[in-house]
Design an enzyme around this catalytic site. Structure first.
Site, PDB file in Angstrom:
ATOM      1  CG  ASP A 316      29.437  66.514  36.193  1.00 31.43           C
ATOM      2  OD1 ASP A 316      28.288  66.049  35.956  1.00 31.43           O
ATOM      3  OD2 ASP A 316      29.586  66.969  37.464  1.00 31.43           O
ATOM      4  CD  GLU A 319      23.048  67.776  33.106  1.00 33.71           C
ATOM      5  OE1 GLU A 319      23.822  68.670  33.616  1.00 33.71           O
ATOM      6  OE2 GLU A 319      23.564  66.350  33.384  1.00 33.71           O
ATOM      7  CG  ASP A 428      24.600  63.827  41.039  1.00 36.09           C
ATOM      8  OD1 ASP A 428      25.648  63.399  40.559  1.00 36.09           O
ATOM      9  OD2 ASP A 428      24.687  65.193  41.161  1.00 36.09           O
TER      10      ASP A 428
HETATM   11  C1  GLC Z   1      27.768  66.720  39.854  1.00 36.56           C
HETATM   12  C2  GLC Z   1      28.402  65.240  39.418  1.00 36.56           C
HETATM   13  C3  GLC Z   1      28.989  64.500  40.647  1.00 36.56           C
HETATM   14  C4  GLC Z   1      30.152  65.252  41.023  1.00 36.56           C
HETATM   15  C5  GLC Z   1      29.778  66.781  41.462  1.00 36.56           C
HETATM   16  C6  GLC Z   1      30.834  67.716  41.755  1.00 36.56           C
HETATM   17  O1  GLC Z   1      26.754  66.501  40.703  1.00 36.56           O
HETATM   18  O2  GLC Z   1      27.258  64.431  38.844  1.00 36.56           O
HETATM   19  O3  GLC Z   1      29.428  63.222  40.024  1.00 36.56           O
HETATM   20  O4  GLC Z   1      30.844  64.540  42.103  1.00 36.56           O
HETATM   21  O5  GLC Z   1      29.119  67.372  40.217  1.00 36.56           O
HETATM   22  O6  GLC Z   1      31.908  67.750  40.671  1.00 36.56           O
END
Ligand code: GLC
Length: 714
Positions: A316, A319, A428
């Site tokens: 995650d 980017e 998200d």
């Molecule tokens: C980012 C991710 C999401 C996750 C959050 C906390 O927003 O896209 O899926 O729950 O981070 O880690």
């Protein structure tokens, strides 16, 4: 410009001196090929403009907002962390520069191999023009031909290589939430699924499991027996899938930080010091995934997780997302101090507010750190879209090495090329009906880019889901290879059992239906892996006419199905466009019903506890009985349903579900054939290559609406 050929159907044109992005997998055969349009250059940018006739449409561009036909909007390819996907957003987490331009006669595919920003204006500013602004002069441009749009996609997939294939358990149902903090929280979720008889293959662990948001750490307080815990759940077919974030916490004595500094693994700022940004743990450094040695180093860190019994990970914030950096935060603080005691009018107030409100993911951050590729120095901005992609290459190689069998891997940021290493979730989204509809529209373009293991946060990530929205969303998501219910901390709980008995019951049946069709989904994934092409197909790729073009909330699945989910609230049904006569399949309430529906636009009653989809003429599909998780899926008895007025067959692909043998012929194939004889009898055949299939039940609806049944021992 240099021109070359990759295959009979693909020509390439090289402008300037592009970096090797690793996307194209074939050798170039240089030759004299003429580019059929002009590429203009100005101020370091390159421009392409295609005139658009009224009939032209544009498909592709991967994970983006807008319709299946991309016309009428602006888009940007620049991996961006955007937590609120409003209508007017132009860029999301992925940068996928493949599109098809089509009019009623010809379709042509294009791929732009360029790792920084590209802006597409598809008849937005000028109704009659599709203009492309490439933020650089060094890139590859590919023109892909084919007899049909589906064939263009297959021809494109040939040059970018085969996609990632998850283990079979990766097609199960997954529960997730940012805010399951402790072993107890996870245990409660697991127990509730089992108590309520809802199938489950895994629980995603969000950053709550870590020690102070440190990658490759587990909080001893909250997960005192992590290894045993993970193993115990796994024995019951439920895996834990932890998150890994791109930023590494700056903290002396933390092994990942120390090794990163020692090994020269972090991206550097202008002065040659590791660049400091801030994400979850506060200040972080970013590993330079564009260096091979760093990919290897970071990839090996996943061993920490595989040693704990982990077989799947989500990457995650790659980017990479940046909450703020040192310079911008200081500017904000200075501006706030300077404003102390002042009487701020509108403009100075807005300027001060913006220092904080828009402090996340500013483009200037990406100009403040560097990568070196083949001896050339680039700002991150110049090669931005390779970052998340290479983090995922690193994870994939590490997991493969340390696990010795297939793993689940999804990433938020993506570029074409990364499809060989992982799947993606679409980031998200929100618990909005419009995002359910967007989910339908995004699926084909993800497949066009080569990504198959895809799915959205079912029920929506941000905002509060209603039981109705979750149920409708599930009616779509049970067909997406990645099926995960995920939501943000602070939002209403949205587990399938969070909305009272009625909705729990509906969701139980839907998730069971998912396990019933799972062998078919898995077979379609293996097939697409073998042959390229798409699993989710826009109607207009297969059928002519305006209705097929505008029915964008319907899609074809494989060669067999058409999906037409309800995407509006309070609906008891919906209008469906049937491009041809199809059988309506009603998979609800443990009874499979079939009914033939005439072509044209029809109103379809669709209650909240229904599961309805369409089977095309002379097509059959397999299903099995549901199980609590994939490991218990019983393949000894297969059911076949079909709509057949002459004959039909389906070849089911399967394998051991976990090894890499499928890459070298380890796939078994079972062919089911059905013929409706003149006297109305059914002739069926099973040529089985499967180790366990013993009995097959055929239920066929014939052209004259008769239900014909037959049973076969194998
Ligand atoms: C980012 C991710 C999401 C996750 C959050 C906390 O927003 O896209 O899926 O729950 O981070 O880690």
């Amino acid at each position: 410009m240099k021109a070359f050929k990759l295959t009979e159907n693909v020509k390439g044109y090289q402008f300037g001196n592009p970096v090797d992005t690793g996307i194209i997998q074939l050798e170039k055969e240089f030759g004299e090929y003429v580019l059929p349009f002009e590429v203009k250059k100005k101020d370091g940018h390159s421009f392409i403009a295609f005139p658009l006739t009224d009939a032209d449409r544009v498909f592709g561009l991967g994970p983006n907002l807008g319709g299946i036909n991309k016309r009428g909007r602006q888009y940007e390819s620049y991996c961006t962390d955007d937590p609120i996907h409003h209508e007017d957003k132009t860029t999301l987490y992925g940068a996928h520069n493949f599109f098809i331009l089509e009019d009623d006669d010809v379709a042509t595919g294009f791929f732009i191999d360029f790792p920084s920003r590209i802006r597409y204006d598809v008849g937005f500013t000028d109704l009659d023009s599709f203009s492309i602004d490439i933020f650089g002069e060094d890139f590859g441009l590919y023109i892909i031909e084919g007899e049909s749009m589906k064939e263009i996609v297959v021809n494109f997939h040939e040059i970018i290589g085969k996609p990632y294939m998850p283990p079979k358990w990766g097609l199960g149902f997954f529960q997730s939430r940012w805010g399951y903090e402790t072993e107890n929280d996870i245990m409660k979720v697991y127990r509730t699924f089992r108590e309520k008889d809802i199938p489950l293959d895994g629980i995603y662990l969000d950053l709550d499991y870590m020690e102070n948001f440190k990658d490759f750490s587990v909080s001893d307080d909250r997960f005192p027996n992590f290894r045993e815990f993970a193993e115990t759940l796994k024995e019951d077919g439920v895996r834990l899938i932890p998150i890994i974030d791109a930023g590494v916490k700056i903290e002396e004595g933390y092994d990942v930080y120390d090794e990163g500094i020692e090994g020269g693994h972090f991206v550097l700022d202008e002065t040659g010091k590791p660049y400091v940004a801030a994400v979850w743990p506060g200040k972080v450094h970013f590993p330079d995934f564009l260096q091979e040695k760093t990919r290897k180093w970071f990839g090996d860190k996943y061993k920490f997780l595989t040693d704990l019994g982990i077989e799947g990970v989500w990457n995650d914030m790659n980017e990479p997302a940046i909450f703020y950096d040192k310079i911008s935060l200081q500017e904000g603080i200075d501006a706030a101090i300077a404003a102390k005691g002042e009487n701020l009018g509108v403009l100075p107030f807005f300027a001060l507010r913006d220092k904080f409100q828009n402090i996340g993911n500013k483009n200037e951050y990406y100009q403040r750190f560097y990568h070196e590729i083949e001896g050339r120095k680039f700002t991150n901005e110049e090669v931005h879209n390779l970052y998340g992609y290479n983090m995922t290459v690193s994870a994939s190689e590490g997991l493969k090495k340390h696990l010795g069998k297939r793993h689940v891997l999804i990433s938020r940021a993506s570029s074409i090329g990364m499809h060989r290493y992982s799947g993606i979730w679409t980031g998200d989204n929100s618990s909005w009906w419009s995002h359910l509809e967007l989910n339908v529209k995004m699926l084909p373009s993800l497949n066009m880019s080569g990504f198959y293991y895809v799915g959205a946060d079912t029920g929506g990530f941000g905002g509060n889901a209603s039981g109705e929205l979750l149920t409708r969303w599930m009616q779509l998501s049970i067909f997406t290879p990645l099926l995960r219910n995920h939501s943000a901390i602070g939002c209403a709980f949205q587990e399938p059992y969070s909305f009272g008995d009625k909705v729990t019951g509906y969701n139980r049946e839907l998730i069971k239906a998912r396990y019933m069709i799972l062998p078919y989904l898995y077979s379609e994934m293996l097939k697409t892996h073998e042959d390229g092409g798409m699993m989710f197909i826009p109607l207009s790729f297969e059928f002519f006419g305006n209705e097929a073009l505008i029915a964008e909330d319907q899609i074809l699945f494989g060669e067999e199905l058409m999906l037409a989910p309800v995407v509006r609230s309070n609906a008891k049904g919906r209008h469906v466009y049937l491009p041809e006569e199809m059988a309506l399949i009603d998979f609800s309430r443990e009874k499979v019903m079939m009914k033939i529906m005439k072509d044209g636009v029809q109103y379809l009653p669709y209650e909240l506890d229904d599961l309805k989809f369409f089977l095309r003429r002379n097509r059959i599909m397999p299903y099995v009985m549901p199980s609590a998780s994939v490991k218990d899926l019983d393949m000894t008895e297969i059911h076949i349903i079909g709509f057949v007025d002459t004959e039909a067959s389906y070849t089911l692909y399967d394998d051991d579900g976990e090894s890499y043998d499928y890459e070298e012929g380890g796939i078994n194939r079972t062919k089911f054939s059905v013929r409706v004889l003149e006297d109305g009898d059914l002739d069926v055949r099973v040529e089985s290559g499967h180790p366990v299939i013993r009995r097959v039940f055929f239920t066929i609806i014939s052209g004259n609406e008769e239900i014909l049944m037959k049973e076969v021992e194998v």
